[in-house]
Design an enzyme around this catalytic site. Structure first.
Site, PDB file in Angstrom:
ATOM      1  N   HIS A 109      39.356  52.146  63.574  1.00  0.00           N
ATOM      2  CA  HIS A 109      39.925  50.547  63.678  1.00  0.00           C
ATOM      3  C   HIS A 109      41.068  50.202  63.221  1.00  0.00           C
ATOM      4  CE1 HIS A 109      36.117  49.111  66.132  1.00  0.00           C
ATOM      5  NE2 HIS A 109      35.720  50.449  65.703  1.00  0.00           N
ATOM      6  N   ASP A 136      48.057  46.283  60.193  1.00  0.00           N
ATOM      7  CA  ASP A 136      46.829  46.095  60.665  1.00  0.00           C
ATOM      8  C   ASP A 136      46.590  47.218  61.691  1.00  0.00           C
ATOM      9  OD1 ASP A 136      44.351  44.729  61.053  1.00  0.00           O
ATOM     10  OD2 ASP A 136      45.485  42.706  60.963  1.00  0.00           O
TER      11      ASP A 136
HETATM   12  O1  F6P Z   1      37.778  45.798  61.202  1.00  0.00           O
HETATM   13  C1  F6P Z   1      37.894  46.694  60.205  1.00  0.00           C
HETATM   14  C2  F6P Z   1      36.892  46.719  59.097  1.00  0.00           C
HETATM   15  O2  F6P Z   1      37.178  47.056  57.949  1.00  0.00           O
HETATM   16  C3  F6P Z   1      35.457  46.856  59.619  1.00  0.00           C
HETATM   17  O3  F6P Z   1      35.178  48.393  59.489  1.00  0.00           O
HETATM   18  C4  F6P Z   1      34.684  46.118  58.595  1.00  0.00           C
HETATM   19  O4  F6P Z   1      33.329  46.424  58.999  1.00  0.00           O
HETATM   20  C5  F6P Z   1      35.352  44.882  58.827  1.00  0.00           C
HETATM   21  O5  F6P Z   1      36.713  45.086  58.732  1.00  0.00           O
HETATM   22  C6  F6P Z   1      35.135  43.887  57.485  1.00  0.00           C
HETATM   23  O6  F6P Z   1      35.217  44.433  56.375  1.00  0.00           O
HETATM   24  P1  F6P Z   1      33.837  44.425  55.554  1.00  0.00           P
HETATM   25  O7  F6P Z   1      32.749  45.263  56.241  1.00  0.00           O
HETATM   26  O8  F6P Z   1      34.108  45.340  54.355  1.00  0.00           O
HETATM   27  O9  F6P Z   1      33.470  43.281  55.066  1.00  0.00           O
END
Ligand code: F6P
Length: 470
Positions: free
Chosen positions: A156, A364
């Protein structure tokens, strides 16, 4: 039909409060899962010294199975390796990476632990779809345990060029382990191209067509699958939400001023500090707009235990205070800054109310807020998207005002341009972008990835062609 087993660190177990876990991954996978039957497996969100057997909940044909992790392992895997090494390096911030062998070992141990828990539930014909940088070695861990299933991986977030990627200590055991998947999907051609060069220059992979690769006796494919949204769903949500008391209260509080909005997790990759500098430059260079515009920045805190995030949190608060002190007046606050998480409907309503959406990450993978901003607009009177050229979404949203987020002057003039744009130009830009969102929506994303994973003859660049030719 084969079962679909999805694995990601965060799992959006339905809670009925309208709030999704943070980040684009949960939103995208949640939408894809609703269309299918299967299992969604991942971390429970809790750390416990004695993780119980994984807990399962079944809602609408989807079985959500989540497991606790031991506190030390969680810390090494999530904070230490995934978010202090992989996250910065994959976002081109090698300067922020803090490698330690203990964290690396913890990351591998949690991947092995996930593979053990999965082994208890997998059937030989399950199709497995693994998501994001937390789980790059998972296919290798599953293959070691004898699983021959079709396994796909979708990243992602961005993937940088080999010169940056190879600064990652043990990169062959992490990035190289992706070769145990059958299909590796990326958000953009740029990310896929970087990985292709890594494969040929560093791993010694062979390819004839740039999509099908061979390393030793393993063959696998790579492809481009930009994550989409449900544009009509968001449009409906937003048009209802503007009638809510939540959005009406916000609108009244603006007393006729134009609103500019930013919605981001509080993360250094999102370019919030640079964006605020750009807004300050706008206020400096456009005195006629002072007192007539309000910038609302919503930034829920994220990964606060990591020092780089805590530092950035303090820096943003300092800058916000500085600008409001410098330009604000007794009856006007130039920048409203909130660290709360809002419901999806509330966010959609706020996006619709804003004359301009500021989405200016330094790097991003995709940035779904950019897409949601476009979808949330009133097509008869749409706002303008100001988008970083370094967001994956920039490859699709050509109707946005593209900016270099490092260039404060460019952000400043884009804000002015957005606020003063004619309705004819706003409508034209908006309808072009909405058409792209319709052509490559969330259903199409999931279907095209799963078709490519399960129907091996399918060419891998068909999706990006579809987006480009629209
Ligand atoms: O969308 C990218 C991402 O890194 C996901 O893998 C992740 O779940 C999200 O952002 C939010 O980050 P976190 O899970 O560390 O809160």
């Amino acid at each position: 039909m084969a079962r679909l087993v999805v694995i990601s660190n965060r799992v959006a177990v339905p809670e009925g409060n309208g709030k999704a876990p943070p980040g684009g991954l949960a939103v995208a996978v949640d939408a894809a899962m609703r269309e299918r039957e299967g299992i969604w497996f991942g971390w429970s969100g809790k750390a416990s010294e004695t993780p119980a057997a994984p807990a399962a909940t079944e809602v609408d044909h989807v079985r959500y199975v989540v497991t606790d992790l031991r506190p030390t392992e969680f810390d090494e895997y999530y904070h230490g390796f995934a978010n202090r090494v992989l996250w910065p390096i994959l976002h081109y911030r090698v300067d922020l990476a803090e490698f330690s062998s203990a964290n690396y070992e913890g990351y591998l141990r949690v991947n092995a632990f996930f593979a053990d828990r999965l082994s208890e539930m997998l059937q030989p014909d399950d199709v497995i779809w693994v998501h994001d940088y937390h789980l790059m070695p998972l296919a290798r861990a599953l293959r070691i345990r004898g699983h021959m299933n079709r396994i796909g991986f979708f990243l992602h977030i961005p993937l940088p060029p080999p010169d940056l990627l190879t600064t990652l200590p043990k990169h062959k055991a992490i990035v190289g382990a992706l070769t145990d998947f059958d299909l590796i999907g990326f958000q953009t051609e740029n990310d896929a191209g970087n990985f292709a060069r890594y494969l040929t220059t560093t791993i010694g992979a062979a390819t004839r067509d740039g999509r099908l690769y061979q390393v030793g006796d393993r063959a696998f494919r790579i492809g481009v699958f930009p994550v989409g949204i449900d544009p009509h769903g968001i449009r409906k949500l937003a048009s209802r939400a503007v009638k809510s008391s939540f959005v009406s209260d916000l609108e009244r509080s603006l007393v006729g001023r134009s609103m500019v909005i930013g919605v981001d997790r509080l993360d250094y990759s999102k370019g919030i500090l640079h964006r605020i500098d750009g807004y300050q430059r706008f206020l400096e260079s456009s005195p006629d707009w002072r007192g007539k515009v309000t910038y609302l920045q919503i930034a829920p805190r994220s990964r606060s235990d990591i020092p780089e995030y805590a530092d950035m949190d303090a820096a943003v608060s300092g800058k916000v205070g500085h600008i409001n002190g410098l330009y604000g007046d007794v009856a006007w606050v130039p920048l409203r800054y909130v660290n709360r998480n809002y419901r999806r409907s509330e966010v959609a309503g706020m996006l619709r109310l804003a004359r301009a959406g500021l989405v200016t990450p330094l790097r991003d993978g995709m940035n779904l807020v950019a897409k949601e901003y476009v979808a949330a607009q009133d097509p008869d009177d749409p706002g303008v998207l100001i988008l970083s050229e370094f967001a994956g979404a920039a490859a699709e949203l050509e109707g946005a005002l593209l900016v270099n987020p490092h260039d404060h002057d460019e952000i400043a003039s884009a804000i002015r341009n957005a606020l003063e744009m004619t309705i004819t130009e706003r409508r034209a830009r908006h309808s072009d972008m909405f058409a792209v969102l319709e052509a490559n929506d969330i259903k199409y994303w999931a279907k095209s990835f799963l078709d490519a994973l399960t129907l091996p003859g399918r060419p891998m660049n068909w999706l990006s062609q579809r987006v480009r030719t629209h």
